[in-house]
Design a protein around this motif. Structure first.
Motif, mmCIF file in Angstrom:
data_model
loop_
_atom_site.group_PDB
_atom_site.id
_atom_site.type_symbol
_atom_site.label_atom_id
_atom_site.label_comp_id
_atom_site.label_asym_id
_atom_site.label_seq_id
_atom_site.Cartn_x
_atom_site.Cartn_y
_atom_site.Cartn_z
ATOM 1 N N ARG A 204 0.801 -1.209 0.000
ATOM 2 C CA ARG A 204 0.000 0.000 0.000
ATOM 3 C C ARG A 204 0.841 1.270 0.000
ATOM 4 O O ARG A 204 0.347 2.341 -0.356
ATOM 5 C CB ARG A 204 -0.917 -0.031 1.223
ATOM 6 C CG ARG A 204 -2.248 0.580 0.955
ATOM 7 C CD ARG A 204 -3.360 -0.084 1.692
ATOM 8 N NE ARG A 204 -3.081 -0.195 3.120
ATOM 9 C CZ ARG A 204 -3.976 -0.631 4.005
ATOM 10 N NH1 ARG A 204 -5.180 -0.974 3.590
ATOM 11 N NH2 ARG A 204 -3.664 -0.723 5.269
ATOM 12 N N LYS A 207 0.869 3.869 -2.950
ATOM 13 C CA LYS A 207 -0.124 4.952 -3.068
ATOM 14 C C LYS A 207 -1.141 4.795 -4.201
ATOM 15 O O LYS A 207 -2.314 5.116 -4.006
ATOM 16 C CB LYS A 207 0.532 6.343 -3.223
ATOM 17 C CG LYS A 207 1.532 6.693 -2.145
ATOM 18 C CD LYS A 207 0.855 7.165 -0.882
ATOM 19 C CE LYS A 207 1.836 7.742 0.117
ATOM 20 N NZ LYS A 207 2.879 6.797 0.596
ATOM 21 N N SER A 229 0.926 -7.234 -1.625
ATOM 22 C CA SER A 229 0.236 -7.524 -0.363
ATOM 23 C C SER A 229 -1.259 -7.652 -0.644
ATOM 24 O O SER A 229 -1.739 -7.258 -1.701
ATOM 25 C CB SER A 229 0.497 -6.429 0.661
ATOM 26 O OG SER A 229 -0.122 -5.229 0.235
ATOM 27 N N GLY A 245 0.931 -14.352 0.949
ATOM 28 C CA GLY A 245 0.652 -14.287 2.378
ATOM 29 C C GLY A 245 -0.139 -15.477 2.839
ATOM 30 O O GLY A 245 -0.330 -16.438 2.092
ATOM 31 N N GLY A 248 -2.984 -15.868 0.664
ATOM 32 C CA GLY A 248 -2.652 -15.827 -0.762
ATOM 33 C C GLY A 248 -1.716 -16.980 -1.078
ATOM 34 O O GLY A 248 -1.872 -18.079 -0.560
ATOM 35 N N ILE A 280 12.252 -2.351 2.051
ATOM 36 C CA ILE A 280 12.375 -0.906 1.806
ATOM 37 C C ILE A 280 11.104 -0.259 2.354
ATOM 38 O O ILE A 280 10.006 -0.538 1.870
ATOM 39 C CB ILE A 280 12.526 -0.612 0.291
ATOM 40 C CG1 ILE A 280 13.764 -1.343 -0.265
ATOM 41 C CG2 ILE A 280 12.584 0.889 0.037
ATOM 42 C CD1 ILE A 280 13.913 -1.269 -1.779
ATOM 43 N N ASP A 283 9.221 3.889 7.202
ATOM 44 C CA ASP A 283 8.991 3.862 8.646
ATOM 45 C C ASP A 283 9.982 2.912 9.327
ATOM 46 O O ASP A 283 9.890 1.698 9.165
ATOM 47 C CB ASP A 283 7.548 3.409 8.904
ATOM 48 C CG ASP A 283 7.254 3.169 10.367
ATOM 49 O OD1 ASP A 283 8.096 3.555 11.216
ATOM 50 O OD2 ASP A 283 6.197 2.593 10.669
ATOM 51 N N ALA A 286 8.613 -0.174 11.051
ATOM 52 C CA ALA A 286 7.803 -1.172 10.336
ATOM 53 C C ALA A 286 8.198 -2.574 10.795
ATOM 54 O O ALA A 286 9.387 -2.908 10.844
ATOM 55 C CB ALA A 286 7.991 -1.036 8.824
ATOM 56 N N LEU A 300 10.346 5.050 -0.839
ATOM 57 C CA LEU A 300 10.477 4.072 -1.921
ATOM 58 C C LEU A 300 10.571 4.734 -3.289
ATOM 59 O O LEU A 300 11.194 4.199 -4.209
ATOM 60 C CB LEU A 300 9.316 3.062 -1.880
ATOM 61 C CG LEU A 300 7.891 3.533 -2.179
ATOM 62 C CD1 LEU A 300 7.567 3.410 -3.669
ATOM 63 C CD2 LEU A 300 6.904 2.704 -1.380
ATOM 64 N N PHE A 301 9.951 5.928 -3.424
ATOM 65 C CA PHE A 301 9.970 6.585 -4.735
ATOM 66 C C PHE A 301 11.370 7.081 -5.092
ATOM 67 O O PHE A 301 11.665 7.323 -6.259
ATOM 68 C CB PHE A 301 8.932 7.719 -4.793
ATOM 69 C CG PHE A 301 7.516 7.184 -4.671
ATOM 70 C CD1 PHE A 301 6.911 6.545 -5.750
ATOM 71 C CD2 PHE A 301 6.815 7.266 -3.467
ATOM 72 C CE1 PHE A 301 5.626 6.011 -5.636
ATOM 73 C CE2 PHE A 301 5.533 6.750 -3.344
ATOM 74 C CZ PHE A 301 4.928 6.121 -4.433
HETATM 75 C C1 LIG Z 1 -7.592 -13.007 8.129
HETATM 76 C C2 LIG Z 1 -6.598 -12.120 7.479
HETATM 77 C C3 LIG Z 1 -5.790 -12.640 6.478
HETATM 78 C C4 LIG Z 1 -4.852 -11.828 5.834
HETATM 79 N N1 LIG Z 1 -4.053 -12.363 4.848
HETATM 80 C C5 LIG Z 1 -3.115 -11.565 4.255
HETATM 81 C C6 LIG Z 1 -2.252 -12.088 3.240
HETATM 82 O O1 LIG Z 1 -2.346 -13.255 2.856
HETATM 83 N N2 LIG Z 1 -1.328 -11.258 2.692
HETATM 84 C C7 LIG Z 1 -1.188 -9.946 3.067
HETATM 85 O O2 LIG Z 1 -0.324 -9.258 2.520
HETATM 86 N N3 LIG Z 1 -2.005 -9.427 4.003
HETATM 87 C C8 LIG Z 1 -2.959 -10.200 4.601
HETATM 88 N N4 LIG Z 1 -3.778 -9.649 5.531
HETATM 89 C C9 LIG Z 1 -3.702 -8.191 5.765
HETATM 90 C C10 LIG Z 1 -2.592 -7.782 6.698
HETATM 91 O O3 LIG Z 1 -3.039 -7.871 8.035
HETATM 92 C C11 LIG Z 1 -2.177 -6.322 6.431
HETATM 93 O O4 LIG Z 1 -3.302 -5.504 6.562
HETATM 94 C C12 LIG Z 1 -1.572 -6.136 5.042
HETATM 95 O O5 LIG Z 1 -0.549 -7.064 4.791
HETATM 96 C C13 LIG Z 1 -1.006 -4.744 4.939
HETATM 97 O O6 LIG Z 1 -0.625 -4.479 3.611
HETATM 98 P P1 LIG Z 1 0.493 -3.389 3.303
HETATM 99 O O7 LIG Z 1 1.717 -3.711 4.055
HETATM 100 O O8 LIG Z 1 0.588 -3.287 1.818
HETATM 101 O O9 LIG Z 1 -0.181 -2.028 3.792
HETATM 102 P P2 LIG Z 1 0.093 -1.188 5.102
HETATM 103 O O10 LIG Z 1 0.034 -1.974 6.323
HETATM 104 O O11 LIG Z 1 -0.776 0.010 4.978
HETATM 105 O O12 LIG Z 1 1.607 -0.750 4.962
HETATM 106 C C14 LIG Z 1 2.103 0.142 4.021
HETATM 107 C C15 LIG Z 1 3.563 0.370 4.350
HETATM 108 O O13 LIG Z 1 4.135 1.214 3.382
HETATM 109 C C16 LIG Z 1 5.019 2.108 4.016
HETATM 110 N N5 LIG Z 1 5.120 3.308 3.159
HETATM 111 C C17 LIG Z 1 4.157 4.215 2.893
HETATM 112 N N6 LIG Z 1 4.632 5.153 2.053
HETATM 113 C C18 LIG Z 1 5.908 4.823 1.777
HETATM 114 C C19 LIG Z 1 6.926 5.418 0.989
HETATM 115 N N7 LIG Z 1 6.716 6.517 0.263
HETATM 116 N N8 LIG Z 1 8.126 4.821 0.950
HETATM 117 C C20 LIG Z 1 8.376 3.694 1.679
HETATM 118 N N9 LIG Z 1 7.444 3.080 2.436
HETATM 119 C C21 LIG Z 1 6.231 3.652 2.488
HETATM 120 C C22 LIG Z 1 4.405 2.390 5.357
HETATM 121 O O14 LIG Z 1 5.387 2.809 6.290
HETATM 122 C C23 LIG Z 1 3.789 1.043 5.706
HETATM 123 O O15 LIG Z 1 4.692 0.256 6.460
HETATM 124 C C24 LIG Z 1 -4.721 -10.457 6.189
HETATM 125 C C25 LIG Z 1 -5.529 -9.948 7.212
HETATM 126 C C26 LIG Z 1 -6.455 -10.748 7.856
HETATM 127 C C27 LIG Z 1 -7.287 -10.167 8.945
#
Ligand SMILES: Cc1cc2nc3c(=O)[nH]c(=O)nc-3n(C[C@H](O)[C@H](O)[C@H](O)COP(=O)(O)OP(=O)(O)OC[C@H]3O[C@@H](n4cnc5c(N)ncnc54)[C@H](O)[C@@H]3O)c2cc1C
Ligand SMILES: Nc1ncnc2c1ncn2[C@@H]1O[C@H](COP(=O)(O)O)[C@@H](O)[C@H]1O
Lengths: 318, 246
Positions: A204, A207, A229, A245, A248, A280, A283, A286, A300-301
């Motif tokens: 995520r 963006k 993710s 994950g 997945g 990468i 935060d 993280a 990351l950009f």
């Molecule tokens: C039952 C259940 C099953 C799940 N199964 C999975 C699964 O199989 N796979 C999975 O992935 N998730 C799964 N999830 C979801 C999981 O809990 C997280 O919500 C998800 O992995 C978060 O995705 P993310 O890291 O992309 O987003 P976020 O948690 O929003 O993280 C985004 C990250 O990007 C960083 N960031 C933002 N901007 C920048 C930038 N400009 N440069 C560098 N870094 C930046 C932030 O610091 C943050 O750490 C599941 C959840 C549940 C409840």
């Protein structure tokens, strides 16, 4: 007695997983003073090659019901009897998932899927595998005389221990398939995620979907497959088949680069068996950094294009 | 259509995993349980959708002790019509398959749904075993399933793509992502679930030939090496010379 290895050919070619299964079978045969026999749907022009990985005999059959686990299981159980086998080995993949449970019941066999090593025969017959989505491992005791083992990637790797043999034509009993193959759709050109050695994954932090060009450029430069993710595939920024994950795909590549992914436990569950993990993230707190081998705190950009440049320089110098 | 959905109970996805009795038993202390996500989100919902479209009934089945009833009630709240619990300890996929096969063998189910794997033991074994007992086709890791007249068409995930298969008779199918959209039970569903039948049946004999001897936890990572974000040449060098992955 023999160890029977099913080595699947796709379009008359073997993937690494098939060679790994034969390698495993050959090692197992050596441990138990038996012979490794491979059975394959590859034709005689390719099948003999399995001897290189330790198969002493190779049985080559042809079947138009390879898509049907029930028909294929009938072929394998027949061959199992014909070569007096006591174990079937197969690669852990989509094909074995449709087969292994059925084979276990048909042969009254002990079973283990995605074994991550050879059995320990010092006290009984024990084999380990990952459980709780990679958060733990379990050692299973296989008590029946007959055994079915599917082999996880990199459990023993690929090893050349023999020489090509002359494949023997094997004619299975005619089986009537209840299942029709309508079509097979494969994404061409890229290495499928479950088989990829190098994976570039983003979350995520990206963006917006249009920002993925920097990810694609990095992946292209590396020759890597892309992943993502769950939220990113749920909102449709990326296709479902990229979601890794706990819910997945579970992967274990040599290199996993996680970009803008926080490292939630459900995400880690699918990727924490990767050999090397690069994170990468902007935060420093993280959670992913705890599971990483190399960490970069930054935007990351900025970081990703810089990494792509460095890789291009490295590739050019090689 | 007469549809059976296998549902099981697993530790919640963020549960901390630990073991007791010299690493021979899973330690349930402090662990919250949920319905296995693949069973709940995909298998169950697709079965309910098919029933809503062409009539029939959806039966949810679980093999486990009475404490599993919470998961079964949730399946009823989401929309299953009735439920069955086979009152045994689900010690292995072999055990579970033998129980469900014995229950289903003379009930004329058109489709038996389940999840692609449990998120605790990740075996992906039960479906093939059940299909073997019933001697019917098994489609694993299905991301779509359509029924028309006398035909079922199933799309199964394979490495790097999908395989589309069709058949006519009864089948066993395991569901992966894409098969359906998760449904959250509403108040009315939860109320109605209390009045839906939950039959408890006794297990049949089964002789176990595969069992867990011990558990282990993965070794901790050596620790992360933090690198200068301005110096990606250094990361490339480490990946090449230290990690030897490129
Ligand atoms: C039952 C259940 C099953 C799940 N199964 C999975 C699964 O199989 N796979 C999975 O992935 N998730 C799964 N999830 C979801 C999981 O809990 C997280 O919500 C998800 O992995 C978060 O995705 P993310 O890291 O992309 O987003 P976020 O948690 O929003 O993280 C985004 C990250 O990007 C960083 N960031 C933002 N901007 C920048 C930038 N400009 N440069 C560098 N870094 C930046 C932030 O610091 C943050 O750490 C599941 C959840 C549940 C409840
Ligand atoms: N105790 C159980 N009762 C009912 N169904 C189960 C049980 N255990 C497993 N299943 C079903 O079988 C599927 C695959 O399980 P497994 O082969 O153990 O990974 C799960 O997603 C469930 O749908």
């Amino acid at each position: 007695m023999a160890i029977l290895v099913f080595a699947e050919a796709i379009n008359n070619k073997y993937k690494k997983a098939s060679y790994e299964a034969v390698t495993y079978g050959a090692k197992l045969a050596a441990m138990s003073q038996t012979e490794c026999v491979a059975i394959t749907n590859g034709d005689s022009s390719v099948a003999g090659q399995l001897g290189v990985y330790g198969a002493k005999r190779v049985l080559s059959f042809s079947s138009d019901a390879m898509h049907d686990g029930q028909a294929l299981s009938a072929i394998l159980t027949k061959a199992y009897g014909d070569v007096s086998a006591n174990t079937i080995v197969l690669a852990d993949n989509s094909k074995s998932k449709s087969l292994i449970g059925r084979l276990a019941v048909k042969l009254g066999a002990s079973y283990i899927s995605a074994a991550n090593g050879l059995p320990d025969m010092t006290a009984g017959y024990q084999v380990s595998r990952g459980v709780f989505s990679g958060k733990a491992s379990a050692t299973y005791s296989l008590q029946a005389d007959n055994k079915i083992i599917s082999v996880a990637r990199n459990a023993v790797g690929v090893e050349e221990s023999g020489a090509a043999v002359e494949a023997e034509a094997y004619t299975p009993d005619a089986v009537e398939s209840k299942v029709k193959l309508v079509e097979v759709k494969r994404v061409e050109g890229v290495v499928p995620l479950p088989e990829a050695e190098l994976v570039v994954s983003a979350g995520r932090g990206m963006k917006a979907p249009e920002n993925w060009t920097i990810i694609d450029e990095l992946a292209d430069t590396l020759g890597a497959t892309t992943a993502c993710s769950r939220p990113v595939s749920d909102i449709g920024w990326r296709p479902h088949h990229e979601h890794v994950g706990q819910t997945g795909i579970a992967i274990k590549p040599n290199l996993y680069i996680a970009i803008g992914i926080s490292g939630a436990i459900q995400h880690l569950a699918g990727v924490n068996s990767s050999k090397t993990i690069v994170v990468i993230n902007k935060d420093p707190e993280a959670p992913f950094f705890k599971a990483a081998d190399y960490g970069i705190v930054g935007d990351l950009f900025d970081v990703v294009p810089r990494l792509t440049e460095s890789l291009k320089k490295f590739k050019a110098a090689q | 259509m007469n549809l059976l959905v296998c549902v099981c109970k697993t530790p919640e996805t963020t549960a901390k995993i630990s073991f007791s009795d010299n690493n021979t038993k899973f330690n349930p202390e402090g662990v919250q349980y949920i319905m296995n996500p693949y069973d709940e989100w995909y298998a169950l919902v697709r079965a309910i959708e098919l029933k809503e479209k062409s009539g029939g009934k959806v039966v949810a089945i679980n093999v486990g002790p009475a404490s599993n009833d919470i998961v079964i009630r949730k399946a009823l709240a989401i929309g299953a019509d009735e439920a069955v619990r086979i009152d045994g300890e689900p010690t292995s996929p072999g055990y579970v398959a033998a129980q469900i096969a014995d229950y289903a063998k003379d009930k004329g189910f058109d489709i038996i749904f389940m999840g692609k794997e449990t998120i605790d033991y990740n075996g992906a074994l039960m479906g093939g075993m059940l299909a073997a007992h019933l001697d019917i086709p098994f489609f694993s890791h299905a991301s779509a399933l359509e029924c028309s007249d006398n035909e079922v068409t199933v799309t199964c995930d394979i490495e790097g793509g999908v395989e589309v298969l069709s058949t006519s008779g009864p089948i066993v199918v395991s569901a992966s992502k894409g098969m359906a959209e998760q449904r959250i039970p509403n108040m009315r569903g939860i109320m109605m679930a209390k009045r839906k039948p939950l039959n408890v049946v006794a297990p049949v004999d089964y002789s176990e030939n595969t069992s867990v001897a011990a558990y282990g936890l993965p070794s901790e990572k050596a620790g992360v090496k933090m690198l200068d974000p301005e110096n990606m040449d250094e990361l490339v060098r480490l990946l090449n010379q230290e990690a030897k992955v490129i």
